[in-house]
Each structure stands twice: as C-alpha cells, then as structure tokens.
Design an enzyme around this catalytic site. Structure first.
Site: not given
Length: 427
Positions: A156-157, A394, A99
């Site tokens: 996962e996020e 990020h 993702d």
C-alpha cells in the site's frame, strides 16, 4: 459503548464479545508482525503467517501469491446458492494492507522491529490482525448468506499493491458486490469510528519540473541564464494556483518539496539546470485537471520570461478515496450498533493524505473508515497528554494500540453480517 480502564474497551454485539475472548492471541499475532516488518511486494513472512492463521481459523479457501505476496480468503455463509433468486451467491469484500515502511523504529518495547531501517509505522500490522480476527469469527459463526472475501493486500505504501491485485484479476476471480477497508487514526480516541459520505482521502500526484538554463561563472552572472533564479520564481508563482485559480469551496494542495541544482562545493558555478519535485493533492477530477493545466502553463511561461525552458511531468499516482452512498450508510449503521451513535463521527474531515484502496473503489462501490486508537490521559493540570496509540502515522515512535483489535475485527465482521444478512427460510 463505554470505555473501561485504559487498554480495555467495551462494545455491543455478539461479534465483539466473541472476538474479545481471543484478544490475547490477536495481540501476540500483531506484535509478531510488528517485529518482522516487510516492504511492499516483499511480505513473504507476513503473508505466510496470514495464510497459516487463516487455515487455522477454518476459512473455506486460501489463495496466495496474488500480486506476488497478496492473500485472499473466502468464507462461505450458511445459505447456499439455491437460497438466492438470481442463483448467484452475493459476495462482499474486506481489505487490509500488510506492508511496512522504510524507516528506523525508535521504540524500546519487546516487539520492536527486528530489521534495521524497517518498521510498521502506519499500523498495517494491526489492520492485518483485525481482518484475521474477523476471519476467525466469521468462520466460526457463519451468520451470513453468500461469501465473505478477505483481501490481504501487499504494497500500500507507494507501490500500488491495490492496482496490482486488480490487474492480477482480483475482482474477476472474486466478483464482490462491494468492498470495505479501515485505517487506524491516532487523533481519535479508542472506541470511536469516523467516516464521511464522500471523500476520505485525496488523490496524490507527483510533479517534476526540469528547468534548463545556461550555466557559467557566478562572478559573471550576466552571461548565464540562472535556473536557480527561475526555480525560485516558479516556487513562488505556483502557490497562486490554489489561491487564485481553485475555487475557495474546493480543496487543493501544491507542495514543491525538493530542489536540486549545482554542487554545494562549487560556490561560484551557476548550474545549467535545476529540478523541482513535489506533490499535488485534490479530491475532484476537475480540480486535478485544472491544477495540472495551470502548472504546465505557469512553469513554461515563467521560465520563458527568464530565457530558460521548463518541462513539467505530471504523474497521477493514487486517485481520491471516495465512499459510495449506500456503502457509507451501511458501514455507519454497523458502527452505530457497535459503539453507539454518540461515538461515530459521520462527517469526518477528509485527509489530504492518500490511500491506494482508492483503486478498488474505482472498480467497486465501497467505504473506507477510520478507527480511533489514540488514548488521551489527564496530565494532572486540567489538560491531557497522549497515551498508547497517540503517536501519529509514520512517526518513528508509533505503535498500533492493541486494545482496539477486537473492535476493528467486530466492525469488519458486522459489515459482512449486515451486507449479507440471512433471509428467513421457508417452512
């Protein structure tokens, strides 16, 4: 291992040499995924590309739709069940996340995100590609006994994709003896691998503190119970938990990151309530329990001292990511053989970030590794500057370093070949 010119790596072993032959194809695949980011449980395009690639690789089984968009592939080794004393085929799992993040990309290269407000800012496009590369090599060579199970995980996020796959029967359908995953790490140079024999990532918990006071006019504050004042004292007080309640040799972080009270347009109105939201990070369950208990006691008592009330909601989101001893040893041996012991960090400092691969490690033994990807280039003044892959995770200008794709694929493949080593056949 030796590093070549920037953008090229050299490593030992047949897997790396063979996978390097199709490095351009892996790069194109990774960049296509980067250009088409999708959030957790919405990875429709990504999972379809993965499933198609796996079929082209010649894997034995491709299972789609697990936990909505998850994909699982099975590759069978050379030996059959008759070669195993127990009659059961041993199985080892490899996991990659698929993702993207809800953030706007600020890169300008040709493969930048085609979707406003979405980007692969953490390298999951690279992780997925490395596992596809491992699948192609393993399917072509099958230099192992038993089954390799390749898990392409959604969400996962922050959306709990690993837990969703487990609840959907991942390990009942594919009963692996162990499972491994890796994550790119921009603060390590390409050609290096990091691992720790215990904690790799912290548990991540969410804390919500709701303070109820008594609103009123700011000019007559003596008639109110000001929740903003109470919140300020709570913010200060909770910092004493780590410094005065947690042992110095243990690790914990408490961060109250957001506060809401009142209306900025109403300068003279004392609100009747306030809300604080934050996170707690720990490695050990006993420390986690201590922090939760002290937060409950401290916030309640501080609020009571001002005539207010405080309700603490403590949610355990992700457990800590803890490597198991035998799998740590095996993964380290594979890394040593691939890049040389001098390029393997065996006691990598744990991160206070979190990772939902931890849910899988609660069910199965396994190990989580870091793959270096951040190039450091000389600045001409005796220091260095960050090159390709050095933007941290990020970051809106982050990109996965494609030069490490064959290395990551070879590391995945090497784990399978060592875990499921072929036994000599009787003559």
């Amino acid at each position: 291992m030796q590093a070549g010119r920037p953008g090229q790596l050299r490593a030992s072993g047949r897997a790396f040499a063979q996978i390097s032959q199709f490095h351009p194809e892996l790069t194109a695949f990774r960049r296509d995924l980067h250009a088409h980011p999708e959030l957790g449980f919405e990875e429709v395009y990504t999972s379809s590309r993965v499933a198609h690639a796996l079929k082209l690789c010649g894997v034995d089984e491709v299972h789609t739709g697990m936990a909505k968009t998850g994909v699982v592939a099975v590759i069978k080794g050379q030996q059959t069940g008759t070669a195993f004393k127990s009659g059961a085929r041993p199985m080892v799992g490899l996991r990659a996340d698929m993702d993207a993040l809800p953030m706007t990309e600020h890169n300008e290269f040709g493969w930048k995100s085609s979707k406003t407000g979405l980007m692969h800012g953490c390298g999951h496009d690279g992780h997925t590609t490395m596992l596809v590369g491992a699948a192609r090599y393993l399917a072509e060579t099958r230099n192992f006994a038993g089954d390799a199970v390749l898990v392409f995980q959604p969400a996962e996020e922050g959306r709990g994709g690993a837990e969703a796959m487990i609840q959907a029967g991942l390990f009942e359908r594919f009963p692996v003896q162990s499972i491994y995953a890796m994550h790119n790490w921009p603060s390590m140079r390409p050609g290096t691998i990091g691992i720790n024999p215990g904690p790799m990532m912290a548990a991540a918990d969410r804390v919500t503190i709701e303070i109820a006071g008594k609103g009123g006019h700011g000019a007559h504050a003596y008639l109110t119970v000001d929740p903003v004042l109470v919140a300020a004292h709570i913010i200060t007080a909770v910092q004493s938990i780590v410094s005065r309640n947690v042992k110095a040799m243990d690790s914990a972080v408490i961060s109250l990151c957001a506060m809401h009270a009142g209306d900025p347009g109403a300068m003279s109105v004392v609100a009747g309530s306030a809300t604080l939201v934050g996170t707690v990070r720990t490695f050990r369950p006993d420390v986690q329990n201590l922090v939760e208990r002290r937060l409950q006691d401290l916030c309640t008592s501080v609020a009571q001292g001002f005539g207010a009330t405080a309700t603490v909601t403590y949610e355990r989101i992700y457990p800590a990511t803890i490597n198991s001893p035998a799998e740590y040893t095996l993964a380290t041996a594979v890394a040593d053989q691939l890049v040389g012991p001098e390029n393997v960090v065996r006691d990598l400092e744990p991160s206070m970030g979190s990772e939902d691969f931890s849910f899988m490690l609660q069910v199965k033994p396994g190990a989580y590794l870091r793959l270096g990807q951040g190039e450091q280039l000389p600045d001409g003044k005796g220091a260095s500057i960050g090159g390709v892959g050095s933007r941290f995770l990020h970051n809106s200008c982050y990109d996965f370093n494609d030069s490490v794709l064959p290395l990551g694929s070879a590391l995945f493949a090497g784990i399978v070949e060592r875990s499921l080593a072929l036994k000599p056949q009787a003559v």
